[in-house]
Design a protein around this motif. Structure first.
Motif, short mmCIF file in Angstrom:
data_model
loop_
_atom_site.label_atom_id
_atom_site.label_comp_id
_atom_site.label_asym_id
_atom_site.label_seq_id
_atom_site.Cartn_x
_atom_site.Cartn_y
_atom_site.Cartn_z
N GLU A 61 -26.76 -4.57 50.32
CA GLU A 61 -27.61 -5.35 49.42
C GLU A 61 -27.60 -4.77 48.01
O GLU A 61 -27.76 -5.50 47.04
CB GLU A 61 -29.05 -5.40 49.95
CG GLU A 61 -29.25 -6.31 51.13
CD GLU A 61 -28.98 -7.77 50.81
OE1 GLU A 61 -29.32 -8.22 49.71
OE2 GLU A 61 -28.43 -8.46 51.69
N GLN A 62 -27.43 -3.46 47.88
CA GLN A 62 -27.43 -2.80 46.57
C GLN A 62 -26.07 -2.84 45.89
O GLN A 62 -25.93 -2.35 44.77
CB GLN A 62 -27.88 -1.34 46.72
CG GLN A 62 -29.29 -1.18 47.22
CD GLN A 62 -29.63 0.26 47.52
OE1 GLN A 62 -28.82 1.15 47.33
NE2 GLN A 62 -30.83 0.48 48.02
N TYR A 63 -25.09 -3.41 46.54
CA TYR A 63 -23.73 -3.44 46.00
C TYR A 63 -23.70 -4.24 44.70
O TYR A 63 -24.20 -5.36 44.64
CB TYR A 63 -22.78 -4.06 47.03
CG TYR A 63 -21.33 -4.01 46.61
CD1 TYR A 63 -20.54 -2.95 46.96
CD2 TYR A 63 -20.76 -5.05 45.88
CE1 TYR A 63 -19.21 -2.89 46.59
CE2 TYR A 63 -19.42 -5.00 45.50
CZ TYR A 63 -18.65 -3.92 45.87
OH TYR A 63 -17.33 -3.86 45.51
N ASP A 64 -23.12 -3.63 43.66
CA ASP A 64 -22.90 -4.36 42.42
C ASP A 64 -21.50 -4.11 41.85
O ASP A 64 -21.15 -4.62 40.80
CB ASP A 64 -23.97 -4.02 41.38
CG ASP A 64 -23.91 -2.58 40.89
OD1 ASP A 64 -23.05 -1.82 41.38
OD2 ASP A 64 -24.73 -2.24 40.02
N GLY A 65 -20.71 -3.31 42.55
CA GLY A 65 -19.35 -3.03 42.11
C GLY A 65 -19.24 -1.87 41.15
O GLY A 65 -18.14 -1.48 40.77
N LYS A 66 -20.38 -1.29 40.72
CA LYS A 66 -20.35 -0.23 39.72
C LYS A 66 -21.07 1.04 40.15
O LYS A 66 -20.66 2.13 39.78
CB LYS A 66 -20.99 -0.73 38.42
CG LYS A 66 -20.29 -1.93 37.82
CD LYS A 66 -21.09 -2.50 36.68
CE LYS A 66 -20.46 -3.83 36.27
NZ LYS A 66 -21.40 -4.72 35.67
N ASN A 67 -22.16 0.93 40.89
CA ASN A 67 -22.97 2.10 41.24
C ASN A 67 -22.29 2.94 42.33
O ASN A 67 -21.33 2.50 42.96
CB ASN A 67 -24.39 1.68 41.65
CG ASN A 67 -24.42 0.81 42.89
OD1 ASN A 67 -23.44 0.67 43.59
ND2 ASN A 67 -25.56 0.20 43.14
#
Length: 186
Positions: A61-67
């Motif tokens: 759910e926390q996936y954004d491609g950068k973190n």
């Protein structure tokens, strides 16, 4: 372990009941800890499944491609050849999927042998279809099983060590030779 072994060796060479008792107590404490670890591993082995799925869902759910969590998710999907928690369609419920609006999953979901994979959901033959939770659970279950076997093996060795110490401690002090004080030979 070296100190414990040294205590056992010194107590055995000196035939000291106090030293052997101390050594027995130390081995008994370690034995109890190993048996407890074995039982807890057996009892909570199934809890791994629910914990893995819950944790994976929150990380996905926390996936954004950068973190950093995204890097972990990508690495996991590439190494385990999986996509999503249960399968690739899990990505459709994530915030990242809705924010990109391109109807695709991360490129880490692509099969390694497919070139020019875009991650679009309309080409599922290019994607890994198995979920990561299943792959991770099976890996963790095998690690837990091997650890339990090792613990059991050490516990068996400790048991025989305790048995040996008990035999040495309970042994009567009998000497094969008796000194002659009278000087009379019969």
């Amino acid at each position: 372990m070296f100190v414990i072994g040294l205590i056992g060796c010194c107590a055995t060479f000196r035939e000291s009941r106090v030293g052997l008792g101390l050594f027995l107590a130390i081995i008994l404490v370690i034995f109890i800890a190993e048996v407890s670890a074995f039982v807890l591993g057996f009892v909570y082995r199934e809890k791994v499944k629910t914990d893995v799925q819950g944790t994976m869902r929150s990380v996905f759910e926390q996936y954004d491609g950068k973190n950093p969590e995204s890097t972990v998710v990508d690495y996991l999907q590439e190494q385990l050849h999986c996509c999503g928690v249960k399968n690739y369609s899990d990505w459709t419920t994530t915030q990242w999927f809705n924010s990109t609006g391109n109807n695709s999953v991360p490129l880490s979901c692509c099969q390694q042998d497919v070139k020019n994979c875009t991650g679009h959901l309309d080409q599922p033959q290019e994607l890994n279809t198995r979920g990561c939770a299943e792959e991770l659970e099976s890996g963790l279950q095998s690690v837990i099983s091997y650890a339990m076997l090792v613990i059991l093996g050490f516990a068996i060795v400790k048991f025989f060590g305790m048995l040996s110490v008990c035999v040495l401690t309970c042994k009567k002090e009998e000497s094969g030779y008796q000194p002659l004080y009278s000087g009379v030979f019969a």
